[in-house]
Design a protein around this motif. Structure first.
Motif, PDB file in Angstrom:
ATOM      1  N   GLU A 495       0.351  -1.106  -0.185  1.00  0.00           N
ATOM      2  CA  GLU A 495       0.152   0.174  -0.296  1.00  0.00           C
ATOM      3  C   GLU A 495       1.026   1.447   0.005  1.00  0.00           C
ATOM      4  O   GLU A 495       0.659   1.520  -0.857  1.00  0.00           O
ATOM      5  N   VAL A 496       1.515   0.918   1.196  1.00  0.00           N
ATOM      6  CA  VAL A 496       2.920   2.132   1.226  1.00  0.00           C
ATOM      7  C   VAL A 496       3.521   2.542  -0.309  1.00  0.00           C
ATOM      8  O   VAL A 496       3.275   3.392  -0.611  1.00  0.00           O
ATOM      9  N   VAL A 497       3.785   1.165  -1.070  1.00  0.00           N
ATOM     10  CA  VAL A 497       4.529   1.571  -2.341  1.00  0.00           C
ATOM     11  C   VAL A 497       3.798   1.788  -3.268  1.00  0.00           C
ATOM     12  O   VAL A 497       3.939   3.016  -3.836  1.00  0.00           O
ATOM     13  N   ALA A 498       2.333   1.152  -3.290  1.00  0.00           N
ATOM     14  CA  ALA A 498       1.096   1.926  -4.585  1.00  0.00           C
ATOM     15  C   ALA A 498       1.516   3.852  -4.235  1.00  0.00           C
ATOM     16  O   ALA A 498       1.107   4.531  -5.082  1.00  0.00           O
ATOM     17  N   GLN A 562       3.482  -9.175  -6.802  1.00  0.00           N
ATOM     18  CA  GLN A 562       2.200  -8.951  -6.592  1.00  0.00           C
ATOM     19  C   GLN A 562       2.367  -7.396  -6.568  1.00  0.00           C
ATOM     20  O   GLN A 562       1.440  -6.424  -6.790  1.00  0.00           O
ATOM     21  N   ALA A 563       3.162  -6.774  -6.076  1.00  0.00           N
ATOM     22  CA  ALA A 563       3.707  -5.829  -6.231  1.00  0.00           C
ATOM     23  C   ALA A 563       3.628  -4.421  -7.290  1.00  0.00           C
ATOM     24  O   ALA A 563       3.240  -3.787  -7.956  1.00  0.00           O
ATOM     25  N   VAL A 564       4.222  -5.343  -8.932  1.00  0.00           N
ATOM     26  CA  VAL A 564       3.693  -4.690  -9.598  1.00  0.00           C
ATOM     27  C   VAL A 564       1.711  -4.959 -10.189  1.00  0.00           C
ATOM     28  O   VAL A 564       1.737  -3.636 -10.881  1.00  0.00           O
ATOM     29  N   GLY A 565       1.258  -6.522 -10.045  1.00  0.00           N
ATOM     30  CA  GLY A 565       0.250  -5.956 -10.088  1.00  0.00           C
ATOM     31  C   GLY A 565      -0.686  -4.704  -9.192  1.00  0.00           C
ATOM     32  O   GLY A 565      -1.879  -4.256  -9.410  1.00  0.00           O
ATOM     33  N   ARG A 566       0.016  -4.837  -8.339  1.00  0.00           N
ATOM     34  CA  ARG A 566      -1.141  -3.909  -7.077  1.00  0.00           C
ATOM     35  C   ARG A 566      -0.488  -1.766  -8.116  1.00  0.00           C
ATOM     36  O   ARG A 566      -1.520  -1.016  -7.814  1.00  0.00           O
ATOM     37  N   TYR A 570      -2.356   2.790 -12.047  1.00  0.00           N
ATOM     38  CA  TYR A 570      -1.448   3.735 -11.991  1.00  0.00           C
ATOM     39  C   TYR A 570      -0.834   3.495 -13.447  1.00  0.00           C
ATOM     40  O   TYR A 570      -0.604   5.121 -14.010  1.00  0.00           O
ATOM     41  N   PHE A 571      -2.060   3.448 -14.106  1.00  0.00           N
ATOM     42  CA  PHE A 571      -1.277   3.295 -15.908  1.00  0.00           C
ATOM     43  C   PHE A 571      -2.573   3.250 -16.598  1.00  0.00           C
ATOM     44  O   PHE A 571      -2.215   3.112 -18.073  1.00  0.00           O
ATOM     45  N   THR A 572      -3.329   2.937 -16.094  1.00  0.00           N
ATOM     46  CA  THR A 572      -4.619   3.462 -17.042  1.00  0.00           C
ATOM     47  C   THR A 572      -5.678   4.612 -16.800  1.00  0.00           C
ATOM     48  O   THR A 572      -4.858   5.885 -15.862  1.00  0.00           O
ATOM     49  N   GLY A 573      -6.333   5.110 -17.624  1.00  0.00           N
ATOM     50  CA  GLY A 573      -7.289   5.989 -17.479  1.00  0.00           C
ATOM     51  C   GLY A 573      -6.892   7.416 -18.455  1.00  0.00           C
ATOM     52  O   GLY A 573      -6.157   6.804 -19.706  1.00  0.00           O
ATOM     53  N   ASP A 574      -6.157   9.026 -17.517  1.00  0.00           N
ATOM     54  CA  ASP A 574      -5.697   9.603 -18.474  1.00  0.00           C
ATOM     55  C   ASP A 574      -4.358   9.207 -18.334  1.00  0.00           C
ATOM     56  O   ASP A 574      -3.830  10.420 -19.846  1.00  0.00           O
ATOM     57  N   VAL A 575      -3.780   8.567 -17.759  1.00  0.00           N
ATOM     58  CA  VAL A 575      -2.723   7.997 -18.318  1.00  0.00           C
ATOM     59  C   VAL A 575      -1.630   7.533 -19.239  1.00  0.00           C
ATOM     60  O   VAL A 575      -0.510   7.620 -19.377  1.00  0.00           O
ATOM     61  N   PHE A 576      -2.753   7.048 -19.840  1.00  0.00           N
ATOM     62  CA  PHE A 576      -2.492   6.055 -20.422  1.00  0.00           C
ATOM     63  C   PHE A 576      -1.260   6.195 -21.694  1.00  0.00           C
ATOM     64  O   PHE A 576      -0.350   5.666 -21.800  1.00  0.00           O
ATOM     65  N   ALA A 577      -1.891   7.469 -22.029  1.00  0.00           N
ATOM     66  CA  ALA A 577      -0.215   7.402 -23.489  1.00  0.00           C
ATOM     67  C   ALA A 577       0.530   7.539 -22.812  1.00  0.00           C
ATOM     68  O   ALA A 577       1.651   7.182 -23.922  1.00  0.00           O
ATOM     69  N   LEU A 625       0.263 -15.375 -13.134  1.00  0.00           N
ATOM     70  CA  LEU A 625      -1.292 -14.832 -13.419  1.00  0.00           C
ATOM     71  C   LEU A 625      -1.813 -13.464 -13.143  1.00  0.00           C
ATOM     72  O   LEU A 625      -2.331 -13.278 -13.705  1.00  0.00           O
ATOM     73  N   ALA A 626      -1.873 -13.936 -11.894  1.00  0.00           N
ATOM     74  CA  ALA A 626      -2.340 -12.678 -10.861  1.00  0.00           C
ATOM     75  C   ALA A 626      -2.159 -11.701 -11.502  1.00  0.00           C
ATOM     76  O   ALA A 626      -3.076 -10.736 -11.289  1.00  0.00           O
ATOM     77  N   ALA A 627      -0.927 -11.170 -11.377  1.00  0.00           N
ATOM     78  CA  ALA A 627       0.023  -9.875 -11.547  1.00  0.00           C
ATOM     79  C   ALA A 627      -0.784  -9.196 -13.586  1.00  0.00           C
ATOM     80  O   ALA A 627      -1.046  -8.281 -12.951  1.00  0.00           O
ATOM     81  N   LEU A 628      -0.308 -10.245 -14.523  1.00  0.00           N
ATOM     82  CA  LEU A 628      -1.668 -10.135 -15.315  1.00  0.00           C
ATOM     83  C   LEU A 628      -2.797  -9.715 -15.378  1.00  0.00           C
ATOM     84  O   LEU A 628      -3.605  -8.965 -16.170  1.00  0.00           O
ATOM     85  N   GLN A 629      -3.538 -10.127 -14.553  1.00  0.00           N
ATOM     86  CA  GLN A 629      -4.754 -10.338 -14.800  1.00  0.00           C
ATOM     87  C   GLN A 629      -5.351  -8.611 -14.165  1.00  0.00           C
ATOM     88  O   GLN A 629      -6.173  -8.251 -14.082  1.00  0.00           O
ATOM     89  N   ALA A 630      -4.747  -8.474 -12.962  1.00  0.00           N
ATOM     90  CA  ALA A 630      -4.625  -6.444 -12.470  1.00  0.00           C
ATOM     91  C   ALA A 630      -3.890  -5.914 -13.634  1.00  0.00           C
ATOM     92  O   ALA A 630      -5.096  -4.987 -13.780  1.00  0.00           O
TER      93      ALA A 630
END
Length: 928
Positions: A495-498, A562-566, A570-577, A625-630
């Motif tokens: 949570e802190v990392v995120a 798990q960290a990368v999945g969490r 922060y890569f979607t929405g307005d900052v996607f591009a 697999l779980a990280a990819l699902q994220a």
């Protein structure tokens, strides 16, 4: 006189008998009745007064005080005023005469009884109540007694129980507030004089060679060399009596601070004195001295001194927790922070003899706890107020907090500090959102601190850097939130990392990704150690040291995945591009890793330490697999951006991911891994929904496997997920395409044949439902019902929020199975476990597809239920079948609720029978 003496002897023997371990409960009840009757008599208090002054028996004294307590709190109005006067004068005299010899619990009870009288009669009839307390405090012989009276008064009068009228509560509070200034002055005087008296005699230690280093930050914090000098005085050594008086005075202050508003009566000299005592907690020397002398009085002294520090911090935290700060108090507050940070600096100072951690380990645990509470209150309540003071060095404060956090001696202490950082990050995030113009300035000020925090938190979750501590964490026992200690540790760290990622995306990514890369290299390099032996593939790494290193690397890889999945959000929405390339790098790596794991089947490989390495390999595969699902939402956004121009890259990512998933959908694969694969499949089918899914060979393979009756069925959870995914592939509208290109006709046919294959055995039950069944046969039937309905219910639930077209197709495919369910229902009415599942299914149908089911069929279902749930059946369900039976009736009522709430006239005709069922059938059974 004689009768009083005789009563006392009788009472003493009764009390001794009552508390004797041979006395029966029957006899105890008799004695209790005798005592209660005596207490109810008018004038019993006179006897009690005599008992109190003439007995040494604790039980008798306690009993007598209880009689007084009862009289004052429940019968005072009816007591003649002459008697009241006598009681008001006798009890304090008794206290004064005996307070030194009474056991402490009797003395405290007597104080409480006198305070109870004050609660009723002060100031009108008991005008010297409070002045007496002040006099007791001021006379050296009775100071401790006065302080106990004062604390009891604060507890009973300022925060009274509910038995006082509102007007009286307000009157008492007003009266007490008038006394606050005097009281605080007295308490300050007591603490200061004890401190000064003993400071004068404390031997000044030779200046330590390290004392110079703390001067600079300290002077900058305190703005005055004199204050710094004051706080650098050696801590005096107190005698036991002084120690006792100080602890009582600090307890009084903590209680007073809990209800008096912040105002100038809380003077700078009082605050400074409290801080002097707070230093007792961070003085490791006192503890040292005590440990040398073993269990001498010194040992006790060390503990007591530590306790003074804890009490002083409790006072400080009471003041800190007040959010409402008057203007004139702000300066005091700033001074408090400065003084506490001086303490924080003292605690976290490193010198040759001590690391910070060993220093913290020497301090009293409850002192550390109070100190952490202080820091939390500072960040959550006051930081926004203080940050604007140019003279307050926030960045230096964070540096101290950083040291304090990462040298905590216990896991709980570390968790509490992570919470403080989370509060700080939330504060920064909301500050930036409200002042977007200053975003860069704010971030620049804190950037270094945040990057340091991120790096350290990441190091703390890796065995590579923190193995000793991580191995202490329990990964077996679940807590109330259904997570193990290790999972909680990881989750709070991530949570802190995120939160740092949200503030500094580029920094966070460039810190995390290389670490992930390193561990991935190890994992992807395992292929070269796989050898084929007689029993199948084996991992040829056997040296104990290598196995241990591999274990640590795999555990770290699992955490970093798990960290990368969490961080996916922060890569979607307005900052996607803007962040597209970073995200693409991650997703490509994840797709590669999942495929690699499935192709070389690491989950089935024999290892040298199967009990450790096998779970590690399975976990890494499942986490990848779980990280990819994220990243499913990111994939969906990618799809909508590229579906018209050049979707090759997207198609390749999705197809490869499916190649990684399909080999895992098998009953031979460990459940943890199987479920991760199923969840990823569901996300691709539901969130991403690419139009080409149905035509990918890997997906067709899964269709064939699920509809093939000879193949071994998957475990329940997995079966439900895979069926949901396949159903969604056919039912959910494709994004980015007009209605005319949705190919509903073909998809509808395919869906019907999918459901038909899934319900084949279930639909055949209809023919034999009414025949009597043998026990074995019945169990088999139940299994079929359970397996089919859990799948169908899930399919309905997953389309319940979708377009009308999807719901129509779904209902068409299910229609026959719904009719079969209705036909089977009466046959199983006495099997509450089956009824429960059927009603669950019908409830989901009513909630999701009632429009598609149409009125005539709905009427038929409701009528069937109403006919089946007779008074006898309801009674059997509710009264004899325990919780399942009750659940059945609850679900039945819920279905009726859905029907009754339907707008329009359609289901109006049912109202009378529903109401009569509730009032005439169900209610009487429950009311019994």
């Amino acid at each position: 006189q004689a009768s009083e003496e005789a009563s006392l002897r009788a009472l003493e023997s009764l009390m001794t008998e009552f508390f004797h371990n041979c006395t029966t409960n029957e006899r105890k009840r008799e004695i209790e009745e005798l005592l209660n009757n005596f207490a109810q008599q008018i004038g019993a208090w006179r006897f009690c007064l005599y008992f109190l002054s003439s007995t040494r028996n604790d039980y008798v004294m306690m009993y007598s005080l209880t009689v007084f307590e009862n009289l004052i709190n429940k019968m005072w109005l009816g007591v003649p005023s002459q008697d009241k006067m006598e009681i008001r004068s006798c009890l304090p005299k008794l206290l004064l005469a005996h307070h030194k010899t009474l056991p402490y619990f009797i003395r405290n009870k007597l104080c409480k009884v006198i305070v109870d009288i004050g609660r009723q009669d002060w100031p009108m009839f008991y005008h010297d109540f409070f002045t007496n307390i002040l006099q007791l405090i001021q006379s050296p012989v009775t100071t401790p007694l006065g302080l106990i009276m004062l604390k009891t008064t604060s507890e009973e009068l300022a925060c009274p129980r509910e038995d006082l009228s509102v007007a009286r509560k307000e009157e008492l509070r007003k009266l007490l507030l008038e006394q606050v200034q005097t009281v605080l002055g007295l308490l300050t005087g007591i603490l200061e004089s004890i401190w000064d008296k003993h400071s004068a005699t404390a031997a000044t230690p030779p200046p330590s060679p390290t004392s110079g280093e703390s001067g600079d930050l300290l002077s900058s914090l305190l703005q005055s060399p004199s204050a710094a000098k004051l706080l650098n005085q050696p801590i005096p050594i107190l005698d036991t009596d002084s120690e006792y008086i100080c602890s009582l005075a600090l307890e009084c202050l903590a209680h007073l601070f809990s209800w008096i508003p912040l105002s100038t009566s809380i003077t700078p000299s009082l605050l400074t004195t409290i801080f002097h005592f707070a230093r007792f907690g961070c003085d490791t020397r006192a503890r040292k001295m005590s440990s040398v002398n073993g269990s001498s009085p010194g040992a006790l002294l060390g503990q007591e001194r530590g306790r003074l520090g804890v009490l002083a911090m409790a006072c400080i935290n009471e003041l800190m927790s007040k959010n409402c700060v008057p203007m004139e108090f702000e300066e005091y507050l700033l001074r408090m922070f400065q003084q506490t940070f001086y303490l924080l600096q003292k605690i976290t100072r490193e010198n040759n003899a001590h690391t910070v951690k060993s220093r913290l380990e020497e301090l009293d645990e409850s002192y550390i706890e109070k100190f952490t509470d202080f820091l939390r209150l500072f960040v959550s309540v006051h930081l926004r107020r203080i940050e604007s003071y140019s003279q307050f060095p926030v960045v230096e404060f964070l540096a101290l907090l950083f040291k304090y956090t990462f040298h905590q001696p216990t896991h709980e202490g570390y968790f509490s500090c992570l919470d403080i950082w989370t509060l700080f990050l939330d504060y920064l995030t909301s500050k930036i959102k409200s002042r977007l113009a200053d975003k860069e300035a704010v971030l620049n000020r804190y950037e270094d601190a945040l990057v340091l925090l991120l790096t350290e938190v990441l190091n703390r979750i890796q065995f590579r850097y923190n193995q000793a501590q991580l191995e202490e964490l329990d990964d077996e026992t679940l807590d109330d939130d259904q997570q193990t200690e290790w999972q909680r540790y990881l989750r709070q760290s991530l949570e802190v990392v995120a939160k740092v990622m949200e503030l500094l995306p580029t920094h966070a990514f460039s810190t995390l990704f290389p670490v992930l890369q390193d561990n991935l290299e190890v994992y992807l390099g395992l292929q070269q150690f796989v050898v084929t032996s007689g029993t199948g593939p084996r991992l040829n790494i056997t040296a104990e040291n290598d196995c241990r290193r591999l274990h640590c690397s795999l555990r770290d890889l699992s955490s970093l995945l798990q960290a990368v999945g969490r961080l996916a959000e922060y890569f979607t929405g307005d900052v996607f591009a803007a962040r597209f390339n970073d995200a693409l790098t991650v997703v490509e790596r994840l797709v590669k890793v999942t495929l690699y794991g499935s192709q070389i089947k690491l989950y089935n490989i024999e290892t040298a330490v199967p009990s450790v390495l096998k779970p590690d390999l399975i976990d890494v595969h499942a986490q990848s697999l779980a990280a990819l699902q994220a990243y499913a939402h990111w994939l969906a956004q990618f799809y909508s951006e590229v579906h018209r121009q050049n979707p090759e890259q997207f198609i390749s990512l999705v197809s490869t991911a499916l190649e990684a998933i399909t080999p895992l959908i098998s009953s031979k694969v460990q459940e943890k891994l199987l479920l991760s694969a199923c969840h990823l499949l569901v996300s691709l089918a539901t969130t991403v929904r690419p139009v080409f899914l149905i035509s990918i060979p890997a997906v067709q393979k899964v269709f064939n496997r699920i509809t093939d009756t000879s193949a071994q069925r998957l475990p329940d959870k997995a079966q439900v997920l895979v069926c949901r995914a396949l159903s969604n592939v056919l039912l959910l509208p494709w994004p980015n395409l007009p209605e005319s290109e949705q190919q509903w006709a073909v998809r509808s046919t395919n869906h019907a044949s999918l459901v038909s294959a899934l319900t084949r055995d279930y639909r055949q039950l209809k023919a034999t439902a009414s025949l009597p069944q043998r026990k074995v046969q019945l169990e088999d039937t139940k299994v079929i019902i359970h397996q089919t309905l859990s799948v169908l219910e899930d399919i309905v639930e997953s389309v319940s929020g979708e377009s009308t077209k999807s719901r129509q197709i779904c209902y068409q495919s299910l229609q026959e199975s719904v009719q079969v369910s209705l036909a089977l229902f009466p046959a199983f009415i006495h099997q509450s476990d089956v009824t429960d599942e059927m009603l669950s299914f019908f409830l989901t149908l009513f909630q999701g597809l009632r429009v598609q089911m149409g009125v005539p069929f709905t009427e038929q279902i409701i009528q069937t239920f109403l006919n089946m749930f007779t008074r006898e059946q309801l009674a059997e369900s509710i009264l004899h079948e325990g919780s399942t039976g009750c659940r059945v009736v609850e679900k039945f009522l819920k279905i009726l609720q859905v029907v009754v709430q339907e707008p329009g006239q359609v289901f109006k005709p049912f109202l009378p029978s529903v109401i009569s069922l509730c009032m005439e059938q169900v209610y009487p059974i429950i009311a019994e």
